[in-house]
Design a protein around this motif. Structure first.
Motif, short mmCIF file in Angstrom:
data_model
loop_
_atom_site.label_atom_id
_atom_site.label_comp_id
_atom_site.label_asym_id
_atom_site.label_seq_id
_atom_site.Cartn_x
_atom_site.Cartn_y
_atom_site.Cartn_z
N LEU A 169 0.78 -1.08 0.17
CA LEU A 169 -0.04 0.09 0.06
C LEU A 169 0.89 1.21 -0.01
O LEU A 169 0.69 2.30 -0.62
CB LEU A 169 -0.95 0.08 1.29
CG LEU A 169 -2.34 -0.57 1.02
CD1 LEU A 169 -3.04 -0.40 2.41
CD2 LEU A 169 -2.92 -0.07 -0.14
N LEU A 170 2.01 1.23 0.65
CA LEU A 170 2.77 2.16 0.62
C LEU A 170 3.40 2.63 -0.51
O LEU A 170 3.71 3.79 -1.00
CB LEU A 170 3.86 2.15 1.69
CG LEU A 170 3.69 2.15 3.32
CD1 LEU A 170 4.75 1.53 4.13
CD2 LEU A 170 3.32 3.62 3.81
N LYS A 171 3.50 1.63 -1.36
CA LYS A 171 4.09 1.80 -2.78
C LYS A 171 3.16 2.06 -3.71
O LYS A 171 3.55 2.05 -4.70
CB LYS A 171 4.98 0.61 -3.09
CG LYS A 171 6.21 0.55 -2.09
CD LYS A 171 7.17 -0.67 -2.62
CE LYS A 171 8.14 -0.89 -1.49
NZ LYS A 171 8.94 -2.15 -1.96
N LYS A 172 1.81 2.17 -3.46
CA LYS A 172 0.76 2.31 -4.11
C LYS A 172 0.69 1.20 -5.36
O LYS A 172 0.32 1.30 -6.54
CB LYS A 172 0.79 3.59 -5.00
CG LYS A 172 1.08 5.13 -4.27
CD LYS A 172 0.10 5.06 -3.38
CE LYS A 172 0.11 6.40 -2.35
NZ LYS A 172 -0.96 6.75 -1.43
N GLU A 173 1.00 -0.05 -4.79
CA GLU A 173 1.00 -1.30 -5.43
C GLU A 173 -0.27 -2.24 -5.20
O GLU A 173 -0.02 -3.39 -4.56
CB GLU A 173 2.30 -1.89 -5.48
CG GLU A 173 3.56 -1.21 -5.94
CD GLU A 173 4.79 -1.82 -5.46
OE1 GLU A 173 5.66 -1.74 -6.54
OE2 GLU A 173 4.98 -2.64 -4.94
N ARG A 174 -1.29 -1.76 -5.51
CA ARG A 174 -2.55 -2.49 -4.95
C ARG A 174 -2.78 -3.81 -5.88
O ARG A 174 -3.28 -4.80 -5.35
CB ARG A 174 -3.83 -1.80 -4.96
CG ARG A 174 -4.14 -0.70 -4.37
CD ARG A 174 -5.71 -0.14 -4.36
NE ARG A 174 -5.64 0.88 -3.35
CZ ARG A 174 -5.94 2.33 -3.77
NH1 ARG A 174 -5.76 2.31 -5.17
NH2 ARG A 174 -6.02 3.34 -3.06
N TRP A 175 -2.07 -3.72 -7.11
CA TRP A 175 -2.28 -5.11 -7.82
C TRP A 175 -1.35 -6.16 -7.35
O TRP A 175 -1.73 -7.29 -7.44
CB TRP A 175 -1.44 -4.64 -9.34
CG TRP A 175 -0.28 -4.39 -9.38
CD1 TRP A 175 0.33 -3.13 -9.34
CD2 TRP A 175 0.91 -4.93 -9.59
NE1 TRP A 175 1.58 -3.07 -9.39
CE2 TRP A 175 1.95 -4.14 -9.76
CE3 TRP A 175 0.83 -6.61 -9.90
CZ2 TRP A 175 3.21 -4.86 -9.70
CZ3 TRP A 175 2.10 -7.16 -10.04
CH2 TRP A 175 3.37 -6.35 -9.89
N LYS A 176 -0.32 -5.81 -6.57
CA LYS A 176 0.33 -6.83 -5.74
C LYS A 176 -0.53 -7.32 -4.66
O LYS A 176 -0.16 -8.59 -4.41
CB LYS A 176 1.47 -6.51 -5.29
CG LYS A 176 2.68 -6.00 -6.51
CD LYS A 176 4.12 -5.61 -5.91
CE LYS A 176 5.22 -5.50 -7.10
NZ LYS A 176 6.53 -5.23 -6.19
N ILE A 177 -1.22 -6.36 -4.05
CA ILE A 177 -1.86 -7.10 -2.89
C ILE A 177 -3.03 -8.22 -3.55
O ILE A 177 -3.32 -8.99 -2.91
CB ILE A 177 -2.68 -5.92 -2.24
CG1 ILE A 177 -1.51 -4.85 -1.77
CG2 ILE A 177 -3.34 -6.41 -0.87
CD1 ILE A 177 -2.15 -3.52 -0.99
N LEU A 178 -3.81 -7.50 -4.54
CA LEU A 178 -4.70 -8.55 -5.25
C LEU A 178 -4.15 -9.80 -5.47
O LEU A 178 -4.58 -10.70 -5.39
CB LEU A 178 -5.33 -7.89 -6.25
CG LEU A 178 -6.56 -8.50 -7.24
CD1 LEU A 178 -7.51 -8.69 -6.11
CD2 LEU A 178 -7.02 -7.67 -8.33
#
Length: 361
Positions: free
Chosen positions: A211-220
């Motif tokens: 989230l800190l890196k604005k990488e929501r796709w990685k979370i998904l």
């Protein structure tokens, strides 16, 4: 309990506060139903997964994600970590004291939700300080799950997850002992489950770092991956909150990651939707405080009686008892109690007051 008031709102993540708020709201609703309630809002008897079973893991997951945010600003010292973990544990002991004082020290329960949060926070923070890389944190989480799973199979190869004989229950009967566990065969917040529940926090830390890196796709993607893995693992180990098994951990963490991603996308694409989540935002700013407030209030109302009837039950009987049906009436009563707590939560939120146990990072 030592608390600190932070009047200056920090740079917070809205979807994470909403996740915490949703979690606390559900904790309040499922924690003390005054009557029979829908099965999905009850914990599984031994194995399986209900909505109630997902609540505490989501809280641990959110704690991990919040930790990633706080440590990105300033690394806490070991002294601060120990102090906060100690205060959390002590707060749990005090909360148990309200419930179990009538049994005396001989049958006092030393473990509980806050005590597990304390130990998971401590070990999760130690791992985070030692392992900076997300790949290393992920590896540590899976290592904990492998160790946890292996322990069950090594201790009882023929039937690793028998309710009467398993490594988690055996550990609880050694410490804190048969007189101090919540159930006859084990304690749902016992020692052994801390292995897998620490992994839950580590998955939360990973989500927070993404989230800190604005990488929501990685979370998904990560969430979908461990969700599938958890389903596959469930063919070998049972899904059980009572002993916090590996597939239980993966299914919950995967679901939490997907939910966190969905909330983020919703608020980004439809900013006006945030106003519909205002109540959960308020609860999510002070989750531990309102969890404690609700528990203390309910315990006191269940202890104090009027003409032999606990005040908690008496209020229920005078309001929603039997409304449409027993389960529906009990649910509306619990939801109303949660809604009542949103009032002070909103007041604190409007004034920018954050209440923390111990010093923040």
């Amino acid at each position: 309990m030592k608390c600190r008031l932070n009047l200056a709102q920090m740079n917070r993540n809205f979807e994470l506060d909403i996740l915490r708020g949703l979690t606390v709201a559900l904790m309040i609703i499922v924690d003390a139903p005054p009557d029979a309630i829908y099965k999905t809002l009850q914990h599984s008897a031994w194995q399986g997964l209900t909505l109630a079973d997902t609540v505490f893991p989501a809280f641990v997951f959110a704690m991990g994600a919040a930790t990633a945010f706080s440590t990105s600003r300033r690394q806490p010292s070991l002294k601060k970590i120990c102090r906060r973990a100690g205060l959390l544990f002590f707060a749990g002991i005090l909360l148990n004291g309200l419930t179990f004082f009538c049994y005396g020290l001989e049958h006092f329960r030393f473990f509980g939700i806050l005590q597990r949060l304390a130990t998971v926070y401590f070990f999760g923070m130690i791992i985070l300080l030692k392992l900076k890389n997300t790949a290393q944190i992920s590896a540590a989480a899976f290592l904990l799950l492998i160790i946890s799973s292996a322990g069950f199979h090594i201790y009882a190869p023929e039937n690793p997850f028998d309710e009467m004989k398993n490594i988690s229950g055996a550990a609880d009967l050694i410490f804190p002992g048969v007189n101090h566990v919540y159930e006859k065969t084990h304690d749902p917040e016992g020692i052994y489950g801390r292995l897998a529940s620490t992994a839950t926090m580590l998955f939360g830390i990973l989500a927070g770092k993404f989230l800190l890196k604005k990488e929501r796709w990685k979370i998904l993607l990560y969430g979908a991956g461990i969700l599938i893995l958890g389903y596959g693992w469930s063919y070998f180990d049972i899904v059980s909150k009572k002993i916090w098994t590996a597939p239980f951990t993966l299914l919950n963490a995967g679901g939490d990651m997907i939910l966190l991603t969905a909330l983020g996308v919703l608020f980004e694409k439809l900013p006006r939707s945030k106003k519909f989540f205002r109540a959960f935002d308020s609860l999510g700013k002070n989750p531990l405080f309102f969890f404690l407030l609700s528990n203390v209030a309910v315990i006191l109302m269940c202890t104090i009686e009027i003409e032999g009837v606990p005040i908690w039950i008496l209020i229920y009987q005078k309001t929603f008892a039997g409304l449409i049906g027993v389960e529906f009436g009990a649910l509306i009563f619990c939801v109303s109690w949660c809604a009542l707590l949103i009032i002070p939560a909103e007041i604190l939120n409007r004034r920018g007051i954050i209440i923390k146990i111990g010093n923040s990072h």
